[in-house]
Design an enzyme around this catalytic site. Sequence first.
Site, short mmCIF file in Angstrom:
data_model
loop_
_atom_site.label_atom_id
_atom_site.label_comp_id
_atom_site.label_asym_id
_atom_site.label_seq_id
_atom_site.Cartn_x
_atom_site.Cartn_y
_atom_site.Cartn_z
N HIS A 273 -29.84 18.03 7.96
CA HIS A 273 -30.29 19.41 8.21
C HIS A 273 -30.08 19.79 9.66
O HIS A 273 -29.85 18.92 10.51
CB HIS A 273 -31.79 19.51 7.89
CG HIS A 273 -32.60 18.72 8.87
ND1 HIS A 273 -32.78 17.36 8.75
CD2 HIS A 273 -33.24 19.08 10.02
CE1 HIS A 273 -33.49 16.93 9.77
NE2 HIS A 273 -33.78 17.93 10.55
N HIS B 55 -28.31 21.18 16.29
CA HIS B 55 -27.58 19.96 15.89
C HIS B 55 -28.10 19.44 14.57
O HIS B 55 -29.19 19.83 14.12
CB HIS B 55 -27.79 18.89 16.96
CG HIS B 55 -29.22 18.48 17.09
ND1 HIS B 55 -30.12 19.17 17.88
CD2 HIS B 55 -29.94 17.49 16.49
CE1 HIS B 55 -31.30 18.62 17.78
NE2 HIS B 55 -31.24 17.60 16.93
#
Length: 222
Positions: A150, A70
């Site tokens: 990220h 995620h």
Amino acid sequence: PTLEKELLPLYFGWFLAKRDEDGMRKTSHEFLEQLGNLKAFKKRLLPYGCEDKQKLDLLKYFAKSPNILHCTAKYCDYGKVLGSEEYAQQEAVKKAYSKGYTLHISALFATPKTVGAQVELQPDQLLVWPADAEKEVMPKDTFPKGSRAHITLGTAADIQDVQTGIDLLEFIKLQQSGKDGEHLGDLTGAVAGKVSYYDNGMWLLNLSRKLEVKSIFSGYYG
Ligand code: 2AM
């Protein structure tokens, strides 16, 4: 009737769709395998606690990987983090909740602590990116909004996930100061691109073809 308080998650973020998550894990393996085989990498093992030219299996080095890949938008710790209630109540966040988004990945990176993917947030994704996300971990520096975005792909033993975004900001900080890293090799296939070295064991792969992965914006309650 009793007044019910809305539950806040451990964090809000974009969760990769199953098929793209599998693909991303494969891409991550491919990246670590090809990077580890680069001559230039084998000559620079000291930051990874190895002697030069010794064998280092990066897949084993990054021992931990998140259960669900995620891109975290807001860490709330079930509401313990200041500002998480306000975040959850924003119209943009409520509107984005459970919607599908395509994440654009422009680079992969590895440091002695983490391996991750740099996410280029799109304008509609930036609407749910907290204004203080970068300042939260690097209070002394200034970054464009979304710089910390990220996907943590793996961490070395004893390293927390949160470190990946800090490592990414470290790369961006060096780029901002004009230090673009040294071009020390190229990767091929699914991870084709230029590999740059930024000292202290910091390696960044600029992907020739950006990766796109499907995701859903939601909360993780774990
Ligand atoms: P990550 O975004 O780099 O993967 C649960 O801990 C998730 O929240 C992890 O995915 C973690 O790192 C992320 N996270 C973001 N900010 C955090 C913080 N300040 N403290 C702990 N975890 C944080």
